[in-house]
Design a protein around this motif. Sequence first.
Motif, PDB file in Angstrom:
ATOM      1  N   GLU A   1       0.841  -1.212   0.000  1.00 34.84           N
ATOM      2  CA  GLU A   1       0.000   0.000   0.000  1.00 34.84           C
ATOM      3  C   GLU A   1       0.865   1.246   0.000  1.00 34.84           C
ATOM      4  OE1 GLU A   1      -3.198   0.576   2.925  1.00 34.84           O
ATOM      5  OE2 GLU A   1      -3.603  -1.559   2.736  1.00 34.84           O
ATOM      6  N   LEU A   2       1.871   1.226   0.862  1.00 30.60           N
ATOM      7  CA  LEU A   2       2.740   2.400   1.009  1.00 30.60           C
ATOM      8  C   LEU A   2       3.487   2.686  -0.291  1.00 30.60           C
ATOM      9  CD1 LEU A   2       4.170   4.510   2.881  1.00 30.60           C
ATOM     10  CD2 LEU A   2       5.864   2.734   3.370  1.00 30.60           C
ATOM     11  N   THR A   3       4.035   1.636  -0.903  1.00 30.85           N
ATOM     12  CA  THR A   3       4.903   1.876  -2.061  1.00 30.85           C
ATOM     13  C   THR A   3       4.116   2.054  -3.362  1.00 30.85           C
ATOM     14  OG1 THR A   3       5.229  -0.515  -2.250  1.00 30.85           O
ATOM     15  CG2 THR A   3       6.931   0.724  -1.079  1.00 30.85           C
ATOM     16  N   THR A   4       2.842   1.697  -3.363  1.00 29.91           N
ATOM     17  CA  THR A   4       2.060   1.920  -4.599  1.00 29.91           C
ATOM     18  C   THR A   4       1.150   3.142  -4.450  1.00 29.91           C
ATOM     19  OG1 THR A   4       0.420   0.297  -3.857  1.00 29.91           O
ATOM     20  CG2 THR A   4       2.089  -0.475  -5.400  1.00 29.91           C
ATOM     21  N   LEU A   5       0.350   3.166  -3.363  1.00 31.46           N
ATOM     22  CA  LEU A   5      -0.586   4.286  -3.177  1.00 31.46           C
ATOM     23  C   LEU A   5       0.067   5.491  -2.505  1.00 31.46           C
ATOM     24  CD1 LEU A   5      -3.817   2.579  -1.808  1.00 31.46           C
ATOM     25  CD2 LEU A   5      -3.480   3.595  -4.059  1.00 31.46           C
ATOM     26  N   GLY A   6       1.039   5.229  -1.621  1.00 29.47           N
ATOM     27  CA  GLY A   6       1.680   6.321  -0.885  1.00 29.47           C
ATOM     28  C   GLY A   6       0.889   6.770   0.324  1.00 29.47           C
ATOM     29  N   TRP A   7       0.027   5.947   0.860  1.00 28.92           N
ATOM     30  CA  TRP A   7      -0.771   6.375   2.017  1.00 28.92           C
ATOM     31  C   TRP A   7      -1.147   5.180   2.874  1.00 28.92           C
ATOM     32  CZ3 TRP A   7      -5.473   6.225   4.613  1.00 28.92           C
ATOM     33  CH2 TRP A   7      -5.743   7.331   5.448  1.00 28.92           C
ATOM     34  N   LEU A   8      -1.096   5.351   4.171  1.00 25.45           N
ATOM     35  CA  LEU A   8      -1.557   4.322   5.113  1.00 25.45           C
ATOM     36  C   LEU A   8      -2.435   4.980   6.167  1.00 25.45           C
ATOM     37  CD1 LEU A   8       1.747   2.347   5.940  1.00 25.45           C
ATOM     38  CD2 LEU A   8      -0.182   1.532   4.560  1.00 25.45           C
ATOM     39  N   HIS A   9      -3.406   4.222   6.654  1.00 24.37           N
ATOM     40  CA  HIS A   9      -4.244   4.648   7.780  1.00 24.37           C
ATOM     41  C   HIS A   9      -3.351   4.882   9.003  1.00 24.37           C
ATOM     42  CE1 HIS A   9      -7.055   4.100  11.156  1.00 24.37           C
ATOM     43  NE2 HIS A   9      -8.019   4.437  10.309  1.00 24.37           N
ATOM     44  N   ASN A  10      -3.744   5.795   9.897  1.00 25.20           N
ATOM     45  CA  ASN A  10      -2.922   6.104  11.083  1.00 25.20           C
ATOM     46  C   ASN A  10      -2.603   4.866  11.914  1.00 25.20           C
ATOM     47  OD1 ASN A  10      -1.650   7.885  13.077  1.00 25.20           O
ATOM     48  ND2 ASN A  10      -3.405   7.320  14.350  1.00 25.20           N
ATOM     49  N   HIS A  11      -3.625   4.027  12.143  1.00 27.49           N
ATOM     50  CA  HIS A  11      -3.400   2.844  12.977  1.00 27.49           C
ATOM     51  C   HIS A  11      -2.412   1.885  12.282  1.00 27.49           C
ATOM     52  CE1 HIS A  11      -5.866   0.947  16.473  1.00 27.49           C
ATOM     53  NE2 HIS A  11      -4.578   0.909  16.693  1.00 27.49           N
ATOM     54  N   ALA A  12      -2.539   1.773  10.956  1.00 30.01           N
ATOM     55  CA  ALA A  12      -1.610   0.904  10.215  1.00 30.01           C
ATOM     56  C   ALA A  12      -0.182   1.445  10.333  1.00 30.01           C
ATOM     57  CB  ALA A  12      -2.016   0.792   8.754  1.00 30.01           C
ATOM     58  N   ARG A  13      -0.040   2.799  10.336  1.00 32.32           N
ATOM     59  CA  ARG A  13       1.306   3.383  10.489  1.00 32.32           C
ATOM     60  C   ARG A  13       1.884   3.011  11.859  1.00 32.32           C
ATOM     61  NH1 ARG A  13       1.146   9.150   7.244  1.00 32.32           N
ATOM     62  NH2 ARG A  13      -0.701   8.651   6.028  1.00 32.32           N
ATOM     63  N   MET A  14       1.026   3.040  12.888  1.00 30.25           N
ATOM     64  CA  MET A  14       1.509   2.695  14.232  1.00 30.25           C
ATOM     65  C   MET A  14       1.917   1.226  14.304  1.00 30.25           C
ATOM     66  SD  MET A  14      -1.432   4.885  16.160  1.00 30.25           S
ATOM     67  CE  MET A  14      -1.364   4.086  17.744  1.00 30.25           C
ATOM     68  N   TRP A  15       1.053   0.345  13.772  1.00 32.02           N
ATOM     69  CA  TRP A  15       1.393  -1.089  13.793  1.00 32.02           C
ATOM     70  C   TRP A  15       2.655  -1.341  12.985  1.00 32.02           C
ATOM     71  CZ3 TRP A  15      -4.256  -1.688  11.919  1.00 32.02           C
ATOM     72  CH2 TRP A  15      -5.132  -1.708  13.014  1.00 32.02           C
ATOM     73  N   PHE A  16       2.709  -0.726  11.794  1.00 32.94           N
ATOM     74  CA  PHE A  16       3.850  -0.896  10.884  1.00 32.94           C
ATOM     75  C   PHE A  16       5.146  -0.533  11.605  1.00 32.94           C
ATOM     76  CE2 PHE A  16       5.208  -0.766   6.283  1.00 32.94           C
ATOM     77  CZ  PHE A  16       6.538  -0.427   6.506  1.00 32.94           C
ATOM     78  N   ALA A  17       5.167   0.687  12.194  1.00 36.35           N
ATOM     79  CA  ALA A  17       6.398   1.160  12.845  1.00 36.35           C
ATOM     80  C   ALA A  17       6.771   0.242  14.005  1.00 36.35           C
ATOM     81  CB  ALA A  17       6.208   2.597  13.319  1.00 36.35           C
ATOM     82  N   SER A  18       5.762  -0.199  14.753  1.00 38.05           N
ATOM     83  CA  SER A  18       6.014  -1.061  15.900  1.00 38.05           C
ATOM     84  C   SER A  18       6.595  -2.414  15.456  1.00 38.05           C
ATOM     85  CB  SER A  18       4.713  -1.257  16.686  1.00 38.05           C
ATOM     86  OG  SER A  18       4.945  -2.089  17.787  1.00 38.05           O
ATOM     87  N   ILE A  19       6.017  -2.982  14.411  1.00 36.05           N
ATOM     88  CA  ILE A  19       6.522  -4.276  13.919  1.00 36.05           C
ATOM     89  C   ILE A  19       7.953  -4.105  13.384  1.00 36.05           C
ATOM     90  CG2 ILE A  19       6.185  -6.085  12.163  1.00 36.05           C
ATOM     91  CD1 ILE A  19       3.119  -5.571  12.477  1.00 36.05           C
ATOM     92  N   TRP A  20       8.176  -3.022  12.665  1.00 36.83           N
ATOM     93  CA  TRP A  20       9.514  -2.722  12.107  1.00 36.83           C
ATOM     94  C   TRP A  20      10.551  -2.686  13.232  1.00 36.83           C
ATOM     95  CZ3 TRP A  20      11.102  -1.025   6.988  1.00 36.83           C
ATOM     96  CH2 TRP A  20      12.360  -0.453   6.937  1.00 36.83           C
ATOM     97  N   ILE A  21      10.204  -1.968  14.313  1.00 39.28           N
ATOM     98  CA  ILE A  21      11.183  -1.746  15.389  1.00 39.28           C
ATOM     99  C   ILE A  21      11.312  -2.970  16.303  1.00 39.28           C
ATOM    100  CG2 ILE A  21      11.706  -0.344  17.449  1.00 39.28           C
ATOM    101  CD1 ILE A  21      10.078   1.966  16.051  1.00 39.28           C
ATOM    102  N   PHE A  22      10.165  -3.495  16.769  1.00 40.32           N
ATOM    103  CA  PHE A  22      10.227  -4.485  17.855  1.00 40.32           C
ATOM    104  C   PHE A  22      10.177  -5.938  17.385  1.00 40.32           C
ATOM    105  CE2 PHE A  22       8.313  -0.630  19.832  1.00 40.32           C
ATOM    106  CZ  PHE A  22       9.431  -0.285  20.599  1.00 40.32           C
ATOM    107  N   THR A  23       9.551  -6.204  16.228  1.00 39.30           N
ATOM    108  CA  THR A  23       9.508  -7.588  15.746  1.00 39.30           C
ATOM    109  C   THR A  23      10.636  -7.842  14.756  1.00 39.30           C
ATOM    110  OG1 THR A  23       7.128  -7.768  16.090  1.00 39.30           O
ATOM    111  CG2 THR A  23       8.096  -9.303  14.511  1.00 39.30           C
ATOM    112  N   LEU A  24      10.785  -6.933  13.775  1.00 41.34           N
ATOM    113  CA  LEU A  24      11.832  -7.134  12.767  1.00 41.34           C
ATOM    114  C   LEU A  24      13.183  -6.624  13.267  1.00 41.34           C
ATOM    115  CD1 LEU A  24       9.741  -6.076   9.628  1.00 41.34           C
ATOM    116  CD2 LEU A  24      10.130  -8.385  10.507  1.00 41.34           C
ATOM    117  N   GLU A  25      13.135  -5.865  14.356  1.00 36.67           N
ATOM    118  CA  GLU A  25      14.348  -5.328  14.992  1.00 36.67           C
ATOM    119  C   GLU A  25      15.232  -4.552  14.007  1.00 36.67           C
ATOM    120  OE1 GLU A  25      16.153  -8.507  17.196  1.00 36.67           O
ATOM    121  OE2 GLU A  25      14.536  -8.525  18.667  1.00 36.67           O
ATOM    122  N   LEU A  26      14.574  -3.706  13.229  1.00 37.92           N
ATOM    123  CA  LEU A  26      15.293  -2.837  12.296  1.00 37.92           C
ATOM    124  C   LEU A  26      15.384  -1.437  12.901  1.00 37.92           C
ATOM    125  CD1 LEU A  26      13.600  -4.120   9.026  1.00 37.92           C
ATOM    126  CD2 LEU A  26      16.053  -4.235   9.543  1.00 37.92           C
TER     127      LEU A  26
END
Length: 413
Positions: free
Chosen positions: A153-178
């Motif tokens: 969604e992000l790389t094609t449409l360029g937009w995410l819902h606020n809650h999806a942004r929060m989940w996304f960032a959290s998974i990126w940081i704490f699950t994927l450890e990036l």
Amino acid sequence: MSPLPFDPTSQPFSRVDWTGTRAAGLARLEAFLPAAGTAYTRTRNSDLGPDDRSNVSALSPWLARRLITEEEVVSRVMASHGFVKAEKFIQEVYWRSYWKGWLEMRPQVLARFNQDRLALNQLVGEDHELAQRLSRAKTGETGIACFDTWVRELTTLGWLHNHARMWFASIWIFTLELPWQLGADFFFKHLLDADVASNTLSWRWVAGLHTKGKHYVARASNIETHTSARFNPVGQLSESALPLNEPFLEMGPGTLPTGEILFEERVGLLLHGDDLHPESLPLTAKVMGAGLLRLPEIGPAAGAKNKFLRRAEEDACTRLEHAFNVDAPLLSSLEDALNWALGLGMREIATPYAPVGPIAWHLADLKRALAVHSVRLVRLRRPWDSRTWPLATGGFFKLKEKLPNLVRDLGHL
Ligand SMILES: Cc1cc2nc3c(=O)[nH]c(=O)nc-3n(C[C@H](O)[C@H](O)[C@H](O)COP(=O)(O)OP(=O)(O)OC[C@H]3O[C@@H](n4cnc5c(N)ncnc54)[C@H](O)[C@@H]3O)c2cc1C
């Protein structure tokens, strides 16, 4: 999940027309208006997917570029619903201003982010394992279905819902450890609404660096509830991770740079991508010539974000020409902007105040170059920003408390 107040699929505004023009932004505002009151308060946290954005305004791309202004949005919503019913929505609009004011008083936070981002990008070139994990995340190949879907969604449409942004960032940081800085960089390159303050500080908030020790943990059950059970990553997320720490960073707040005023009666007007509504600028002089500073793309040149921005810039040039009866060329470099400004023969060039970030840095260079020729670049701050930014010395609460006064000052209470 709280029930939706209507059948979203019957709403003509479920799908968003992401065209980078003021007209498209105003049309979206009018279509969303009936849902901005109690319906928004009840349902805004659900991400119903890209085909159904009926429970949120999706106005951020137009607001971030000021194709439409915060003041216009709040005024229309107040006129339709009044403060009590629309308070939640209005609060959200003020979050944008809060983040901007907060960062404006703490530019060192952005400087640290940029240093880290550059160092980490270098590290990625040297660390094969990190490079591979990062690549899997950025191409949506992690095996976590919700995350991989949001990447697309992000790389094609360029937009995410606020809650999806929060989940996304959290998974990126704490699950994927990036590193969070590389996630913020990825967002900034793709979001139609890419905004230095909202983006950098929201990533810091998720990581637990904004409010020390308070981080945002994405939970499978919460994702299931708020995506109408489209996703349920049970067992895939790190739900007990601790907040991040960072080396000491002075958190201020420092002083807010002062707004500037025009002394001349005739000036040139230079627009840029942080503020594309010249019609409502606090101008006290006649505009004799205008131009728009177009800076190099950040993110894929042919991606949705830059397509939106380029269209927005062209739209602003057309409106500049109509509003001030002047030619308004696109200026693709600082050198072009300098030559255009000197060619006008004015002693002052007015420009909308750009909050701390890439555009502000370019304007600072231009200001210095113009000063050599005794031409002043005058950065005009909007009353909206001058009223809200000083309230961002601490947490959002201080600004929130003042909301009735702020809205009253707009002439609405
Ligand atoms: C990790 C992360 C990164 C983000 N990056 C950006 C960004 O680069 N640019 C950006 O504009 N927003 C960013 N946001 C904030 C927020 O997600 C978007 O502004 C919001 O999703 C826009 O959707 P909307 O227009 O439907 O908002 P609505 O819910 O309809 O709210 C109305 C308006 O209020 C403002 N707003 C709402 N929520 C927020 C918020 N949390 N912070 C700041 N302003 C808000 C927006 O201008 C929005 O258009 C980020 C949030 C997170 C968690």
